[in-house]
Design a protein around this motif. Structure first.
Motif, short mmCIF file in Angstrom:
data_model
loop_
_atom_site.label_atom_id
_atom_site.label_comp_id
_atom_site.label_asym_id
_atom_site.label_seq_id
_atom_site.Cartn_x
_atom_site.Cartn_y
_atom_site.Cartn_z
N GLN A 130 17.24 8.82 6.91
CA GLN A 130 16.97 8.36 5.71
C GLN A 130 15.89 9.07 4.88
OE1 GLN A 130 15.72 4.01 5.57
NE2 GLN A 130 16.04 3.95 7.71
N LEU A 131 14.90 9.65 5.69
CA LEU A 131 13.81 10.28 5.38
C LEU A 131 14.30 12.00 4.61
CD1 LEU A 131 10.98 10.04 7.77
CD2 LEU A 131 10.78 9.26 5.63
N LEU A 132 15.09 12.50 5.29
CA LEU A 132 15.49 13.94 4.87
C LEU A 132 16.73 13.96 4.11
CD1 LEU A 132 14.40 15.74 8.19
CD2 LEU A 132 13.02 15.13 6.08
N TRP A 133 17.46 12.80 3.94
CA TRP A 133 18.95 12.82 3.09
C TRP A 133 18.55 13.58 2.03
CZ3 TRP A 133 23.50 12.83 5.18
CH2 TRP A 133 24.54 12.75 4.22
N ARG A 165 6.83 15.00 -4.55
CA ARG A 165 8.09 14.23 -4.30
C ARG A 165 7.80 13.27 -3.22
NH1 ARG A 165 13.63 17.59 -3.39
NH2 ARG A 165 15.30 15.68 -3.44
N VAL A 166 8.61 12.12 -3.28
CA VAL A 166 8.34 10.83 -2.27
C VAL A 166 9.60 10.95 -1.53
CG1 VAL A 166 7.83 8.49 -1.88
CG2 VAL A 166 6.79 9.96 -3.57
N LEU A 173 1.03 -1.10 -0.01
CA LEU A 173 0.14 -0.03 0.06
C LEU A 173 0.84 1.29 0.02
CD1 LEU A 173 -2.80 -1.12 2.42
CD2 LEU A 173 -3.22 -0.34 0.21
N LEU A 174 1.84 1.28 0.76
CA LEU A 174 2.83 2.39 0.58
C LEU A 174 3.39 2.64 -0.69
CD1 LEU A 174 5.03 1.94 3.97
CD2 LEU A 174 3.01 3.39 3.71
N GLU A 175 3.75 1.55 -1.21
CA GLU A 175 4.30 1.41 -2.60
C GLU A 175 3.24 2.27 -3.69
OE1 GLU A 175 7.15 1.59 -5.26
OE2 GLU A 175 7.44 0.86 -3.32
N ALA A 176 1.89 1.67 -3.62
CA ALA A 176 0.98 2.17 -4.16
C ALA A 176 0.74 3.57 -4.14
CB ALA A 176 -0.28 1.41 -4.12
N ALA A 177 0.75 4.12 -2.90
CA ALA A 177 0.72 5.50 -2.67
C ALA A 177 2.02 6.33 -3.33
CB ALA A 177 0.88 5.84 -1.22
N ALA A 178 3.07 5.91 -3.24
CA ALA A 178 4.18 6.32 -3.67
C ALA A 178 4.21 6.46 -5.42
CB ALA A 178 5.58 5.65 -3.70
N GLU A 179 3.45 5.62 -5.87
CA GLU A 179 2.99 5.87 -7.29
C GLU A 179 2.11 6.87 -7.63
OE1 GLU A 179 2.04 1.76 -8.88
OE2 GLU A 179 3.88 1.02 -8.40
N ARG A 180 1.13 6.95 -6.83
CA ARG A 180 0.07 7.99 -7.03
C ARG A 180 0.48 9.31 -6.92
NH1 ARG A 180 -5.99 6.51 -5.10
NH2 ARG A 180 -6.29 4.37 -6.19
N ALA A 181 1.69 9.35 -5.85
CA ALA A 181 2.05 10.68 -5.62
C ALA A 181 2.95 11.14 -6.59
CB ALA A 181 2.95 10.64 -4.45
N ALA A 182 3.85 10.30 -7.39
CA ALA A 182 4.62 10.55 -8.48
C ALA A 182 4.01 10.77 -9.71
CB ALA A 182 5.49 9.37 -8.85
N ALA A 183 2.81 10.25 -9.91
CA ALA A 183 1.83 10.58 -10.99
C ALA A 183 1.24 11.98 -10.70
CB ALA A 183 0.71 9.84 -11.09
#
Length: 888
Positions: free
Chosen positions: A67-70, A47-48, A33-43
């Motif tokens: 990891q998050l802010l690098w 920025r992810v 589900l996180l990966e699906a959210a990333a795809e929707r955001a990129a579309a």
């Protein structure tokens, strides 16, 4: 994202700003589900930024935040000095004293707001370091309206952030099945059911469990291990939890997992409930009243899969000592044994026969194969593999050829055995449909000294029934007669009621009634369907239906497929006879869907026969003719006379439905000749009334009378045959008393199509004898019954009779074929049937058949009404009753 519409909708609501925590067990699909959210955001040009908890970095402060802010580190220097210095220190860009967490969190919020739109994804939040978790929680509560969003995933029950949560639950049954179909479309049905039951909606398990099986196991040609093996990611998920348990706990969990019955044998062998407390605390099992239950079937799989082989064998040895039944002891010994061992092999064969007596063909097959593996001598191995092949033929024909090949290879000098002949006959019958070859194989192998002799005779019974020829039955009946002290009950019943029900004796029927009365206690599906097969043509399936439905339900959970298909055949054909036509059609489709994947091609024909009969009666000539044509084409090359008769029966019903008595007669005499209920032709009991009606309507009164007499001799077999026999006599020599006798048979309403046909004929007779009021009563009842069945042409006939009786009905415009119209126009000029036939080069019977169809279409009853009916003004109505046109 099969079955995840609700979760995806919830995720979409926070992408523009906000936070959501996904909770669920490992393997539930949180990461997907996180990966699906990333795809929707990129579309959406968002920025992810990604991060994930890790036990390796759990003690490094701000490792997760790093990891998050690098990816945004180049923008840190754009912040104010205090925020810049704190965040650089937290991210490890500068050395210095530990920064204040509130300053770090505020700096991170400022950085993300400037970088918006942005989406933070944090997987395994429960494993992230405490400092980073605190910052994530701070951000989650302040992102609304910032243009930044946060999605995090954590274990079920964990809520470290205090933000809104969404429980990621297991997939529902439909979604889980769809996911499995997408990734493993060729999974065998019973393997599919086993995977679904074990996975319990876990998407990871639905991917990994089938992948861990061999191709032979996935196709169903090899037995599945118990429990199922795990894939690497599932093993990793459970490995750490199990490794953390004390050794005594792991040992007892292994015994419980291998016992498979709630731990009763395990506790009797080496149990101490106190050893299970750590497993309870780890949320792996529940102990209640000395019953031990795994919370998750995958946990049971993991306990076995992660145990060393030596420990598994030792556990099986302990369980064998405490087993309460011989077959369980045999199985545990077999799994504890590495090399050949005749003692254990013999115990397994006895267990296999116990399984088979209980109706568990799959369990019997698995035991026989394992017994063959443990057999030291090639001859024993060969015999056991051949027996396994014969049992396998009841479960799934795939794999039977391989087993027979292995049997020959194990003992090359051995001649064919009775079990091998049974298995080979099943293959020949279903692969090629070659009735004669299957018959020769079985007859040549018959040996009343072999324990499999009765099985061979039961298979020979099936072959003879499909062949439907006297010369095939002779060796069968001779072999049955040689049995001492006599044939088993079911075999004796089949020799009578399956082979030739028209000649069944009262003793046969009493035996059948006794067996059907005891089906509610019967557990063997093969016996249930054998009783049903005998009951079908004796019109006694009503007492067998619930047991047959139980066979279907149990089989769908992994039982013998052939028993399921045969149960569906019996239920389908019973539905055809008893007017449950929609159900019959559905059952036929269900059965055919099982036939091809499991290799039972022969059993498609009785199911197609059921479908075709319904289509014929309902006026769907395209379907009826297509299926009947295919039946005739196939049967002609395979020697399957019963399939040929079935096709002719379908075509006769279709012809009567459209009013073509001449063609109907031509087909009915292919089922059984007039005046005779052919031996070894059970369908003669179904087509008898069709022959009588067709013969009468084509002027063959002697043939009709002879056949009515033959039907009268079998009337005592069942109430339906009593109705049919009385109706046949009334059709030949009409009288009100004879029709009334047919309608007065107790239980006649159980066969609505037959009953409606009697009412139609009686209504015709009454109106012809000017008893119009009584005629209307029967015609209305007939029309209603036909309409309920969807028998369109028969409804139209009843409708036409009602109009002729002066009842106003809704009638559509008459539609005549070109030839019907030409014959009708000539008849309207006063020409006789013979004169019309000479002019058009047709027989007078064909002319009569055409006019028989024309009169109901035009709603008229005599030639005198033809002229008016053929005019544009009179195409739909007519006051008169059809006169007899067969001899004009």
């Amino acid at each position: 994202m099969t079955g995840r519409d609700d979760e995806l909708e919830a995720i979409a609501t926070v992408l523009d700003g906000g936070a959501l925590l996904l909770t669920g067990r490992a393997g539930s699909g949180r990461s997907a589900l996180l990966e699906a959210a990333a795809e929707r955001a990129a579309a959406s040009a968002i920025r992810v930024l990604r991060g994930a908890g890790s036990t390796v970095e759990a003690d490094l402060a701000y490792a997760g935040l790093n990891q998050l802010l690098w990816p945004l580190r180049a923008h840190v220097d754009d912040l104010g000095a205090a925020h810049r210095d704190a965040l650089r220190s937290a991210l490890g860009l500068d050395a210095g004293p530990p920064p204040d967490r509130l300053v770090v969190a505020t700096a991170a919020l400022t950085l993300l707001t400037r970088a918006a739109p942005v989406l933070l994804l944090v997987d395994d939040l429960h494993r992230i370091d405490p400092a980073s978790a605190a910052v994530v929680g701070f951000l989650a509560r302040r992102l609304d309206g910032s243009g930044a969003a946060l999605l995090a995933a954590t274990d079920a029950g964990d809520d470290a952030t205090g933000i809104g949560t969404l429980a990621v639950r297991p997939l529902g049954e439909e979604a889980a099945s769809a996911l499995l179909t997408t990734h493993f479309p060729d999974l065998a049905g019973r393997v599919r059911r086993r995977v679904l039951a074990t996975a319990r909606g876990s998407p990871l398990a639905l991917h990994e469990l089938p992948a861990a099986l061999t191709s032979a196991q996935r196709s169903g040609t090899r037995e599945l291990p118990d429990p199922l093996p795990l894939g690497p990611r599932l093993a990793a998920l459970y490995g750490a939890r199990l490794a953390a348990l004390p050794a005594p706990t792991r040992r007892l969990l292994l015994l419980v997992a291998l016992d498979g019955r709630g731990g009763s044998d395990a506790l009797a062998s080496a149990g101490d409930l106190a050893d299970l407390l750590p497993a309870e605390r780890a949320d792996l099992v529940t102990v209640d009243a000395c019953r031990i239950r795994f919370h998750d079937p995958l946990a049971r799989c993991a306990v076995v899969a992660l145990a060393p082989p030596g420990e598994r064998r030792a556990a099986h040895s302990l369980l064998a000592e405490g087993a309460d039944r011989p077959e369980r002891r045999a199985w545990h010994l077999a799994r504890a044994t590495l090399g050949p061992d005749e003692r254990v092999a013999g115990l397994l064969m006895r267990a296999a026969h116990t399984h088979r007596r209980r109706g568990d063909a799959a369990g019997a097959y698995a035991a026989m194969v394992r017994a063959a593996d443990l057999s030291p001598r090639g001859a024993d191995r060969s015999r056991r593999l051949a027996e396994a092949a014969s049992v396998r033929a009841d479960v799934d024909l795939r794999g039977v050829s391989r087993l027979l090949g292995d049997a020959r290879h194990a003992d090359p000098g051995r001649r064919g055995s009775v079990p091998a002949a049974v298995a080979s006959a099943h293959l020949v019958l279903n692969d090629d449909g070659d009735v004669d070859t299957a018959h020769r194989l079985l007859v040549a192998a018959l040996d009343d000294r072999d324990p499999a002799h009765v099985d061979a005779l039961q298979t020979l019974l099936t072959v003879c029934a499909f062949g439907g020829r006297d010369e095939l039955w002779a060796p069968f009946h001779a072999a049955v007669a040689r049995l001492r002290p006599g044939p088993p009950t079911l075999l004796a019943l089949g020799a009578s009621l399956v082979a030739d029900p028209a000649r069944a004796t009262p003793a046969d029927l009493a035996l059948l009634d006794d067996l059907t009365g005891r089906l509610h206690d019967e557990v063997d599906p093969a016996r249930i369907v054998a009783v049903g097969r005998a009951a079908l043509f004796a019109d006694r399936m009503a007492a067998c239906r619930e047991a047959h439905r139980r066979v279907v339900r149990d089989g769908q959970r992994g039982g013998a497929v052939i028993a399921v298909v045969r149960a569906l055949v019996n239920l389908c054909l019973d539905g055809v006879r008893t007017g449950r036509w929609a159900e019959a059609t559905r059952l036929a489709a269900e059965g055919q869907a099982l036939c091809a994947p499991h290799g039972y091609r022969m059993l498609r024909w009785p199911l197609r026969f059921g479908t075709a009969l319904v289509a014929a009666a309902q006026g769907d000539e395209t379907t009826a003719n297509d299926l009947a044509g295919r039946m005739l084409g196939w049967a002609a090359t395979q020697g399957a006379r019963s399939v040929t008769r079935a096709a002719h029966h379908v075509l006769a019903v279709a012809a009567l439905s459209r009013g073509d008595a001449e063609e109907a007669y031509r087909h009915t005499i292919q089922v059984s000749p007039p005046g005779v209920l052919a031996a070894n032709a059970p369908l003669a009991l179904w087509s008898g009334i069709d022959l009588v009606e067709a013969a009468v309507r084509t002027g063959r009164h002697a043939e009709a009378a002879a056949h009515a007499t033959a039907l009268g001799r079998v009337a005592p077999l069942s109430p339906r045959l009593a109705v049919v026999a009385a109706a046949a006599v009334a059709t030949v020599d009409p009288s009100g008393d004879r029709f009334a006798a047919a309608l007065a048979v107790p239980g006649a309403e159980r066969w609505p199509f037959d009953l409606a046909r009697v009412r139609l004929a009686y209504g015709e007779w009454l109106r012809r004898h000017h008893a119009t009021a009584a005629a209307r009563e029967h015609l209305v009842a007939a029309k209603h019954a036909f309409a309920q069945l969807g028998a369109v042409p028969w409804t139209a006939r009843a409708d036409a009779e009602l109009r002729a009786a002066g009842v106003a009905t809704a009638a559509g415009p008459a539609v005549l074929t070109p030839q019907e119209r030409e014959i009708a126009l000539l008849a309207a000029t006063g020409l006789t049937n013979k004169e019309i036939g000479q002019r058009l080069h047709l027989s007078h019977r064909t002319v009569g058949a055409h006019l028989y169809r024309v009169f109901p279409k035009l709603g008229i009853g005599s030639r005198a009404a033809l002229r008016d009916a053929l005019s544009p003004e009179g195409m739909t109505t007519g006051p008169d009753r059809p006169e007899s046109i067969a001899h004009r």
